[in-house]
Design a protein around this motif. Sequence first.
Motif: not given
Length: 336
Positions: A94, A96, A113, A151-152, A179, A249
């Motif tokens: 995961a 972010s 995630n 989401q990343y 990404y 983001a």
Amino acid sequence: MSLHRGLAAGVLTVLMFASAFVAQAPAAAQQPTESAPVGSVGIRLLEAPVSLQDDPRALAYIIDNLPPGTTITRRIEVSNSTDQQQPVTLYPAAASIGADDSGFEVGDDRAVNELTTWMSVTPTDLTLAPNSAAEAVVTIAVPPDAPEGEQYAVVWAQTAGAPTGTGIQNVSRVGIRTYLSVGGGNGPAADLEIGDVAASRNDSGAPEIVATVSNTGGRALDPSGTVELSGGPGGISTAPVKGSGGSIAPGQSGSVTFTLDPALPAGPWQAALTITSGLVSKTSNVDVTFPDEGSVTAEDTSSDSGIPVWIWAIAALIVIAVVAAVAVAMRRRKVS
């Protein structure tokens, strides 16, 4: 989905490198110490969507917009430039993007995630001979009920040294950022806006320019740019200076910092900035003056009319001097 294959060999995606010391059970006896390998393990992307082949970010990172229910694959290459055989483990983890200008952040070890549950890497384990390379495939299967949004994640290639007699093991990772935007069509467009520009000095006294960048689009940004100063004292100018910032983001703001030559005069200067992320590029022209050494920040010195504030200040002083001179002259006439 059409893919652009055979990316330039020089476009390496060794984006992140982390080392961790992992405690092991104490050894019963001291083990002989092995010599450290010379070289490193690297990872790079081998293909990108044709629609993004002109986007430099897509040549380094796994970037795509997918409708729910879509599955894609991406070929990657893992290389061993060391003089020793290297066992390598491949897995997604995961990631972010922090809201406090902290940029792209990866989770601890095999953090999970929603995106990582859609990802897999084949094979999961490789054994690379010295100065060799092997391919692997990253698969992303977006479920039909996946929520829209970006989401990343990161695809890690991990190596682990043999435990020492002290029970400590050195673990190293190198990875490729991911990404992924989920939604119909081509997905939301990327866009950015340059906000406030400040002149400051860093802890060592070198002048810096810090530009605030807002992500006004629907995709993450990895901003970088250049600043060129002109119109300085004596009419001098500088060559373009490169700067960069962390990932931003959608809906968030970050900054791009440019560090300049410590011998640069304080100014005033006209600063021409260009901020770029992928195919998005914006420019800004402002007037700046660097503060005295020890100061933290300096405000942008441009005015709404485009005329530097310092020019208005000089003009005001001249007007005051003229008025005072006229008043003195009139007073002398009355006396005579």
